[in-house]
Design a protein around this motif. Structure first.
Motif: not given
Lengths: 231, 231
Positions: A221-230
């Motif tokens: 939830a705090t990761s940048s990679r997943h943030a970008e994916a979202r």
């Protein structure tokens, strides 16, 4: 003189630990450093944990021992990628350093896992001093070991985020005061999570697996990679 | 570089250990260095041992912990002179060195005892590397710890003269293969003595107390002071 040298070793270790942490963050891998006395039951817990997490979470293990590959062989049977570190060539080191974790990590496909568990050398003292770049630290504390260990090995309980009581199936056969042991832990570290289980019978595994799943979820939830994916 | 420094530390330790050994010989004191994992039951064994040896043998104990005086308080209740060493001021040392034993020995009346038991810091790794000037070394190995410890911590089992299986009262409740554990010990050290007991129930104490009495007798038989007395 000796103390200065030790300080230098720890400073060098911390610098590499920071690099490890950046590498794990880059690949969104949650890393747990599991420590304990020898014989507290880490490997038995991890065998059941790997089976319990599959197939929704992909886990790998780095396992440290002074010598032998027995633990790695046991864990590999659970189907997860396992890297064994033997510290005997490094003078029989009584802990895993950030440097040896960095080398072991090269053997793993970090992009293919969600969770890396580091099973440290069995020792309640030295591993507590060495940051290896983990997200969380866990101490396994067998109820056969005596209630006062947190008071006698306070650094270990101070640096850990989770204390995992193991072998609770033996409680009926022991003169063990679980309440006193928990109080001793809290007196050293008021914020630590505490769970109870038995690696032998499997009791108490659901809360422990839930703790791991929640930590993996939180890291994502705090990761940048997943943030970008979202986005 | 680090290895060289460690070598120097060990050489300095060995020199002081030799001085300790000469001092103990001068006073005809038999010295046993007791080592183990944390929580293997050393203190409980020693409580019953001190009671069992009195009044025919006069024993004292030096007990090492990173911090707390809990073990010393327990042992002092058994009526023997006890010196507690806390290694926390020395960087939380994970072992007792010959130097700290020398300092602790100054607190004891060596002329008034037959036997000195050193209860080392709970750790299966580092204490095995430090000679403190003892006559014999003993590893306490709880049957709750897993049969493969001798293979995973071989130096400890290699340097010891006696392996003391503890908590054998729990065997009916464990999946523990005592035969396999003994084979592992013998594969590391064919000459080691092996005894079984339970610090909790007292079973198996007579052979253990007999082993201690025999070692004290043997030391006296070879001592110059007693030889002169006999002449």
């Amino acid at each position: 003189m000796e103390i200065k040298v030790v300080r230098k070793v720890l400073d060098a270790n911390d610098a590499i630990a920071a690099e490890n942490r950046a590498l794990f963050a880059e690949h969104d891998v949650f890393v747990l450093n599991v420590m304990s006395s020898p014989g507290s039951g880490k490997t038995t817990i991890l065998e059941k944990t790997l089976t319990g997490l599959a197939p929704d979470l992909r886990a790998a293990v780095i396992v440290g021992d002074i010598c032998t590959t027995r633990d790695a062989e046991r864990l590999a049977r659970a189907g997860a990628p396992v890297v064994q570190i033997n510290t005997e060539p490094f003078g029989g080191d009584c802990h895993l350093s950030a440097q040896v974790i960095r080398e072991a990590t090269r053997e793993l496909d970090l992009g293919g896992i969600d969770l890396l568990i580091i099973e440290n050398v069995g020792n309640l003292v030295c591993p507590a001093e060495f940051d290896v770049g983990q997200d969380r630290r866990c101490v396994v504390f067998s109820v056969t070991e005596g209630e006062d260990k947190p008071l006698k090995y306070p650094l270990m309980f101070r640096v850990c985020d989770l204390a995992l009581f193991n072998k609770v199936d033996l409680l009926p056969h022991l003169d063990y005061d679980l309440g006193a042991a928990k109080e001793h832990i809290r007196s050293i570290n008021a914020k630590i999570d505490v769970l109870e289980l038995s690696g032998r019978t499997g009791q108490g595994f659901e809360p422990w697996l839930g703790w791991l799943r929640e930590e993996v979820r939180r890291k994502r939830a705090t990761s940048s990679r997943h943030a970008e994916a979202r986005a």
